[in-house]
Design a protein around this motif. Structure first.
Motif, PDB file in Angstrom:
ATOM      1  N   ILE A 197      25.722  -7.615  28.198  1.00  0.00           N
ATOM      2  CA  ILE A 197      26.517  -8.555  29.097  1.00  0.00           C
ATOM      3  C   ILE A 197      27.742  -8.676  29.168  1.00  0.00           C
ATOM      4  O   ILE A 197      28.569  -9.102  30.097  1.00  0.00           O
ATOM      5  N   GLN A 198      28.409  -8.747  27.998  1.00  0.00           N
ATOM      6  CA  GLN A 198      29.881  -9.184  27.824  1.00  0.00           C
ATOM      7  C   GLN A 198      30.602  -7.829  28.473  1.00  0.00           C
ATOM      8  O   GLN A 198      31.571  -8.220  29.162  1.00  0.00           O
ATOM      9  N   THR A 199      30.232  -6.584  28.496  1.00  0.00           N
ATOM     10  CA  THR A 199      30.894  -5.492  29.368  1.00  0.00           C
ATOM     11  C   THR A 199      30.572  -5.753  30.760  1.00  0.00           C
ATOM     12  O   THR A 199      31.613  -5.572  31.803  1.00  0.00           O
ATOM     13  N   VAL A 238      30.211 -14.101  24.881  1.00  0.00           N
ATOM     14  CA  VAL A 238      28.795 -14.677  25.004  1.00  0.00           C
ATOM     15  C   VAL A 238      28.216 -14.550  23.672  1.00  0.00           C
ATOM     16  O   VAL A 238      28.586 -13.983  22.843  1.00  0.00           O
ATOM     17  N   ASP A 239      27.241 -15.542  23.602  1.00  0.00           N
ATOM     18  CA  ASP A 239      26.431 -15.594  22.190  1.00  0.00           C
ATOM     19  C   ASP A 239      24.874 -15.670  22.633  1.00  0.00           C
ATOM     20  O   ASP A 239      24.656 -16.039  23.788  1.00  0.00           O
ATOM     21  N   HIS A 240      24.104 -15.151  21.857  1.00  0.00           N
ATOM     22  CA  HIS A 240      22.559 -15.228  22.068  1.00  0.00           C
ATOM     23  C   HIS A 240      22.140 -15.914  20.896  1.00  0.00           C
ATOM     24  O   HIS A 240      22.280 -15.915  19.652  1.00  0.00           O
ATOM     25  N   PHE A 241      21.085 -16.865  21.311  1.00  0.00           N
ATOM     26  CA  PHE A 241      20.480 -18.058  20.347  1.00  0.00           C
ATOM     27  C   PHE A 241      18.941 -18.099  20.645  1.00  0.00           C
ATOM     28  O   PHE A 241      18.401 -17.861  21.668  1.00  0.00           O
ATOM     29  N   THR A 242      18.390 -17.850  19.540  1.00  0.00           N
ATOM     30  CA  THR A 242      16.885 -17.935  19.632  1.00  0.00           C
ATOM     31  C   THR A 242      16.599 -19.084  18.329  1.00  0.00           C
ATOM     32  O   THR A 242      17.347 -18.997  17.377  1.00  0.00           O
ATOM     33  N   THR A 249      19.345  -8.402  35.147  1.00  0.00           N
ATOM     34  CA  THR A 249      19.385  -8.546  36.661  1.00  0.00           C
ATOM     35  C   THR A 249      20.057  -9.887  37.014  1.00  0.00           C
ATOM     36  O   THR A 249      20.787 -10.026  37.945  1.00  0.00           O
ATOM     37  N   ASP A 250      19.669 -10.938  36.387  1.00  0.00           N
ATOM     38  CA  ASP A 250      20.258 -12.249  36.478  1.00  0.00           C
ATOM     39  C   ASP A 250      21.742 -12.228  36.219  1.00  0.00           C
ATOM     40  O   ASP A 250      22.395 -12.828  36.888  1.00  0.00           O
ATOM     41  N   MET A 251      22.054 -11.653  35.047  1.00  0.00           N
ATOM     42  CA  MET A 251      23.460 -11.376  34.682  1.00  0.00           C
ATOM     43  C   MET A 251      24.237 -10.606  35.979  1.00  0.00           C
ATOM     44  O   MET A 251      25.417 -11.019  36.058  1.00  0.00           O
ATOM     45  N   GLU A 252      23.619  -9.617  36.442  1.00  0.00           N
ATOM     46  CA  GLU A 252      24.438  -9.068  37.434  1.00  0.00           C
ATOM     47  C   GLU A 252      24.710 -10.073  38.906  1.00  0.00           C
ATOM     48  O   GLU A 252      25.811  -9.755  39.279  1.00  0.00           O
ATOM     49  N   THR A 253      23.533 -10.858  39.058  1.00  0.00           N
ATOM     50  CA  THR A 253      23.897 -11.818  40.131  1.00  0.00           C
ATOM     51  C   THR A 253      25.012 -12.693  39.665  1.00  0.00           C
ATOM     52  O   THR A 253      25.770 -12.964  40.586  1.00  0.00           O
TER      53      THR A 253
END
Length: 240
Positions: free
Chosen positions: A228-230, A211-215, A176-180
């Protein structure tokens, strides 16, 4: 009551793109004590390299305002403390009264010119170092007298490295945040950055989103990254 001031950190999303100027950009720098003959209104530069930069604060403020204006009820923009929850989650809020503030989930960076773009512009015959001078006049309606001024702009075609980092605090709010954010990026490309936008300055486009995802555990959610990239690709270059 749910504690909303500080959330857990589940991971981070590192978002990159290339920001291209489609028209000359002016974000003002200091002009105090300028020598005679200097530009009336220079743009802001990196103090070390003297190359133009786009402050992260300019980007954050513009995107927040555009989103707030698009979500307001009625015809008057609400005070910032009454922004929608979707905006507050991304951009944060200051402490007020007995309530603590909320940190921003988005971390903005100053945008610096790419090396390729800087090398290209350094080879051109420009008015200043990686800058052009736009001569303008303001006309007094009653006397018809002109007040000439010189405005320094970053030339159209210059490219900057765009970066945002998003703190994942709640898995169920991430998309939802990414949509905003996507909506904010789309609005930004239909508007302008910096000053004098109503006269054509500061038009931008975004390209090559990634985009990259980090944990800390080292695990990456490839499905989340792909979604998210799409999603962000839909916001890039809406005029093309």
């Amino acid at each position: 009551m749910e504690q909303r001031n500080q959330g857990a950190l589940k991971g981070k999303l590192d978002l990159h793109a290339t920001l291209r100027l489609e028209s000359g950009l002016h974000i003002g720098g200091a002009s105090d004590f300028a020598p005679i003959g200097a530009v009336d209104s220079p743009f802001i530069r990196d103090p070390l390299t003297k190359k133009p930069i786009i402050p992260g604060s300019s980007l954050k403020g513009k995107m927040r305002t555009l989103l707030a204006r698009s979500m307001v009820d009625g015809y008057v923009l609400n005070p910032i403390e009454n922004d929608a929850e979707e905006i507050v989650r991304l951009f944060g809020s200051a402490a007020k009264g007995g309530e603590g503030g909320r940190p921003s989930r988005l971390q903005f960076f100053d945008l610096r010119m790419t090396e390729e773009s800087a090398k290209h512009l350094e080879q051109l015959e420009l008015d200043t170092y990686i800058g052009e001078i736009k001569f303008e006049n303001s006309i007094n309606r009653l006397s018809a007298s002109a007040n000439p001024r010189q405005i320094e702009r970053v030339p159209a075609g210059a490219e900057f490295a765009f970066r945002l980092v998003y703190n994942i605090e709640r898995d169920d709010e991430c998309l939802t945040d990414m949509e905003t954010l996507r909506d904010g990026l789309a609005l930004l490309q239909m508007d302008y950055l910096g000053g004098h936008g109503s006269r054509g300055y500061g038009r931008i486009s975004l390209h090559d989103f990634r985009v990259d995802h980090f944990t800390l555990q080292g695990t990456k959610d490839a499905v989340l990254v792909e979604k998210i990239q799409t999603m962000m690709q839909a916001a890039l270059c809406p005029n093309e």
